[in-house]
Design a protein around this motif. Structure first.
Motif, PDB file in Angstrom:
ATOM      1  N   LEU A 148       0.817  -1.212   0.000  1.00  0.00           N
ATOM      2  CA  LEU A 148       0.000   0.000   0.000  1.00  0.00           C
ATOM      3  C   LEU A 148       0.851   1.262   0.000  1.00  0.00           C
ATOM      4  N   GLN A 149       1.981   1.227  -0.686  1.00  0.00           N
ATOM      5  CA  GLN A 149       2.858   2.389  -0.667  1.00  0.00           C
ATOM      6  C   GLN A 149       2.387   3.510  -1.583  1.00  0.00           C
ATOM      7  N   SER A 150       1.653   3.203  -2.631  1.00  0.00           N
ATOM      8  CA  SER A 150       1.117   4.228  -3.526  1.00  0.00           C
ATOM      9  C   SER A 150      -0.163   4.792  -2.929  1.00  0.00           C
ATOM     10  N   LEU A 151      -0.217   6.091  -2.728  1.00  0.00           N
ATOM     11  CA  LEU A 151      -1.411   6.704  -2.170  1.00  0.00           C
ATOM     12  C   LEU A 151      -2.613   6.478  -3.089  1.00  0.00           C
ATOM     13  N   ASN A 152      -2.434   6.643  -4.388  1.00  0.00           N
ATOM     14  CA  ASN A 152      -3.536   6.408  -5.324  1.00  0.00           C
ATOM     15  C   ASN A 152      -3.997   4.954  -5.282  1.00  0.00           C
ATOM     16  N   GLY A 153      -3.056   4.016  -5.153  1.00  0.00           N
ATOM     17  CA  GLY A 153      -3.406   2.601  -5.035  1.00  0.00           C
ATOM     18  C   GLY A 153      -4.202   2.328  -3.774  1.00  0.00           C
ATOM     19  N   PHE A 154      -3.805   2.962  -2.672  1.00  0.00           N
ATOM     20  CA  PHE A 154      -4.499   2.806  -1.399  1.00  0.00           C
ATOM     21  C   PHE A 154      -5.923   3.360  -1.502  1.00  0.00           C
ATOM     22  N   ILE A 155      -6.066   4.521  -2.107  1.00  0.00           N
ATOM     23  CA  ILE A 155      -7.389   5.123  -2.296  1.00  0.00           C
ATOM     24  C   ILE A 155      -8.256   4.229  -3.173  1.00  0.00           C
ATOM     25  N   HIS A 156      -7.692   3.699  -4.236  1.00  0.00           N
ATOM     26  CA  HIS A 156      -8.430   2.813  -5.136  1.00  0.00           C
ATOM     27  C   HIS A 156      -8.903   1.566  -4.388  1.00  0.00           C
ATOM     28  N   LEU A 157      -8.052   0.979  -3.553  1.00  0.00           N
ATOM     29  CA  LEU A 157      -8.422  -0.190  -2.765  1.00  0.00           C
ATOM     30  C   LEU A 157      -9.586   0.146  -1.840  1.00  0.00           C
ATOM     31  N   ILE A 158      -9.528   1.282  -1.173  1.00  0.00           N
ATOM     32  CA  ILE A 158     -10.605   1.689  -0.271  1.00  0.00           C
ATOM     33  C   ILE A 158     -11.911   1.845  -1.041  1.00  0.00           C
ATOM     34  N   GLU A 159     -11.853   2.480  -2.206  1.00  0.00           N
ATOM     35  CA  GLU A 159     -13.053   2.652  -3.030  1.00  0.00           C
ATOM     36  C   GLU A 159     -13.649   1.309  -3.430  1.00  0.00           C
ATOM     37  N   GLN A 160     -12.801   0.354  -3.809  1.00  0.00           N
ATOM     38  CA  GLN A 160     -13.280  -0.981  -4.182  1.00  0.00           C
ATOM     39  C   GLN A 160     -13.944  -1.684  -2.995  1.00  0.00           C
ATOM     40  N   LEU A 161     -13.332  -1.589  -1.826  1.00  0.00           N
ATOM     41  CA  LEU A 161     -13.884  -2.249  -0.646  1.00  0.00           C
ATOM     42  C   LEU A 161     -15.201  -1.616  -0.221  1.00  0.00           C
ATOM     43  N   ILE A 162     -15.323  -0.306  -0.349  1.00  0.00           N
ATOM     44  CA  ILE A 162     -16.589   0.370  -0.034  1.00  0.00           C
ATOM     45  C   ILE A 162     -17.668  -0.103  -1.002  1.00  0.00           C
ATOM     46  N   GLU A 163     -17.330  -0.173  -2.280  1.00  0.00           N
ATOM     47  CA  GLU A 163     -18.287  -0.622  -3.291  1.00  0.00           C
ATOM     48  C   GLU A 163     -18.728  -2.059  -3.022  1.00  0.00           C
ATOM     49  N   GLN A 164     -17.789  -2.944  -2.709  1.00  0.00           N
ATOM     50  CA  GLN A 164     -18.120  -4.338  -2.394  1.00  0.00           C
ATOM     51  C   GLN A 164     -19.016  -4.407  -1.166  1.00  0.00           C
ATOM     52  N   ASN A 165     -18.706  -3.605  -0.167  1.00  0.00           N
ATOM     53  CA  ASN A 165     -19.492  -3.581   1.060  1.00  0.00           C
ATOM     54  C   ASN A 165     -20.918  -3.136   0.778  1.00  0.00           C
ATOM     55  N   GLU A 166     -21.076  -2.116  -0.070  1.00  0.00           N
ATOM     56  CA  GLU A 166     -22.413  -1.620  -0.426  1.00  0.00           C
ATOM     57  C   GLU A 166     -23.194  -2.652  -1.217  1.00  0.00           C
ATOM     58  N   GLN A 167     -22.524  -3.434  -2.081  1.00  0.00           N
ATOM     59  CA  GLN A 167     -23.201  -4.474  -2.850  1.00  0.00           C
ATOM     60  C   GLN A 167     -23.700  -5.587  -1.938  1.00  0.00           C
ATOM     61  N   HIS A 168     -22.960  -5.896  -0.885  1.00  0.00           N
ATOM     62  CA  HIS A 168     -23.374  -6.938   0.041  1.00  0.00           C
ATOM     63  C   HIS A 168     -24.560  -6.486   0.891  1.00  0.00           C
ATOM     64  N   VAL A 169     -24.650  -5.189   1.145  1.00  0.00           N
ATOM     65  CA  VAL A 169     -25.738  -4.640   1.953  1.00  0.00           C
ATOM     66  C   VAL A 169     -27.032  -4.603   1.140  1.00  0.00           C
ATOM     67  N   ASN A 170     -26.913  -4.271  -0.139  1.00  0.00           N
ATOM     68  CA  ASN A 170     -28.112  -4.147  -1.001  1.00  0.00           C
ATOM     69  C   ASN A 170     -28.518  -5.462  -1.512  1.00  0.00           C
TER      70      ASN A 170
END
Length: 74
Positions: free
Chosen positions: A52-74
């Motif tokens: 997770l050394q790239s800030l953009n990579g870290f942000i992208h990972l967080i966005e993906q995990l949020i999206e996955q989390n929202e799909q599991h909730v809906n």
């Protein structure tokens, strides 16, 4: 609770988080804070500062995990 953060030059398109003196304790604190703030869990396989050394990579990972989390909730 004290918050963890980094001051990053906004002129740069991406930064290596390791260049900002993030030690292992700061890294773990940042991960915990991000998980709590966004209601996500970052998989153990990603919990290495090298990955997770790239800030953009870290942000992208967080966005993906949020999206996955929202799909599991809906």
């Amino acid at each position: 609770m004290e918050r963890v953060g980094l001051l990053i030059d906004t002129e740069e398109k991406d930064v290596n988080v390791n260049d900002y003196g993030v030690d292992s304790i700061s890294f773990v604190s940042l991960i915990v804070e991000v998980e709590q703030e966004f209601g996500i869990e970052i998989p153990d396989g990603y919990l290495y500062a090298d990955i997770l050394q790239s800030l953009n990579g870290f942000i992208h990972l967080i966005e993906q995990l949020i999206e996955q989390n929202e799909q599991h909730v809906n």
